[in-house]
Scaffold this motif. Structure first.
Motif, short mmCIF file in Angstrom:
data_model
loop_
_atom_site.label_atom_id
_atom_site.label_comp_id
_atom_site.label_asym_id
_atom_site.label_seq_id
_atom_site.Cartn_x
_atom_site.Cartn_y
_atom_site.Cartn_z
N UNK A 185 0.72 -1.16 0.18
CA UNK A 185 0.10 0.02 0.13
C UNK A 185 1.04 1.26 -0.02
N UNK A 186 1.76 1.24 0.96
CA UNK A 186 2.69 2.50 0.81
C UNK A 186 3.74 2.34 -0.29
N UNK A 187 3.98 1.73 -1.02
CA UNK A 187 4.81 1.70 -2.16
C UNK A 187 4.07 2.26 -3.25
N UNK A 188 2.90 1.68 -3.34
CA UNK A 188 2.07 2.07 -4.51
C UNK A 188 1.57 3.39 -4.34
N UNK A 189 1.16 3.98 -3.18
CA UNK A 189 0.79 5.43 -3.18
C UNK A 189 1.92 6.31 -2.98
N UNK A 190 3.18 5.85 -2.67
CA UNK A 190 4.02 6.87 -2.31
C UNK A 190 5.70 6.06 -3.05
N UNK A 191 5.73 6.64 -4.08
CA UNK A 191 6.91 6.14 -4.89
C UNK A 191 8.28 6.18 -4.14
N UNK A 192 8.44 7.16 -3.34
CA UNK A 192 9.72 7.30 -2.81
C UNK A 192 10.00 6.01 -1.54
N UNK A 193 8.91 5.32 -1.10
CA UNK A 193 8.92 4.40 -0.18
C UNK A 193 9.39 3.26 -0.89
N UNK A 194 10.50 2.39 -0.34
CA UNK A 194 11.15 1.39 -1.11
C UNK A 194 10.87 -0.01 -0.09
N UNK A 195 10.68 0.26 1.25
CA UNK A 195 10.76 -0.65 1.95
C UNK A 195 10.09 -0.38 3.54
N UNK A 196 9.28 -1.26 4.05
CA UNK A 196 8.67 -1.17 5.15
C UNK A 196 9.13 -2.15 6.28
N UNK A 197 9.74 -1.58 7.52
CA UNK A 197 10.45 -2.59 8.50
C UNK A 197 9.71 -2.58 9.71
N UNK A 198 9.12 -3.61 10.52
CA UNK A 198 8.84 -3.64 11.68
C UNK A 198 9.97 -3.62 12.74
#
Length: 74
Positions: free
Chosen positions: A60-73
């Motif tokens: 969801x984040x990568x699709x909405x915000x192209x600058x986001x490459x990875x999400x880490x918990x």
């Protein structure tokens, strides 16, 4: 960028609440495109939390915000 991320996370939170879970934004490493989050409620420690994180939140984040490459918990 923080505001845009929180807006997407608000949408994700709706789905997580259905399972008594939640998510908090912890940190953003904008220069690297990394978003750090904390899963809460029943999502914390759930066996499926990595799938939720990668296929749900990260997608969801990568699709909405192209600058986001990875999400880490964390």
């Amino acid at each position: 960028m923080r505001e845009a991320i929180e807006k997407v996370l608000d949408q994700v939170r709706v789905a997580l609440r259905l399972h008594a879970g939640g998510i908090e934004l912890v940190d953003i490493e904008a220069e690297r495109g990394i978003v750090k989050v904390r899963l809460t409620g029943t999502c914390d420690g759930c066996a499926l939390s990595n799938i939720t994180l990668k296929r749900g939140v990260e997608t969801a984040l990568c699709q909405a915000i192209p600058e986001v490459r990875e999400v880490i918990a964390v």
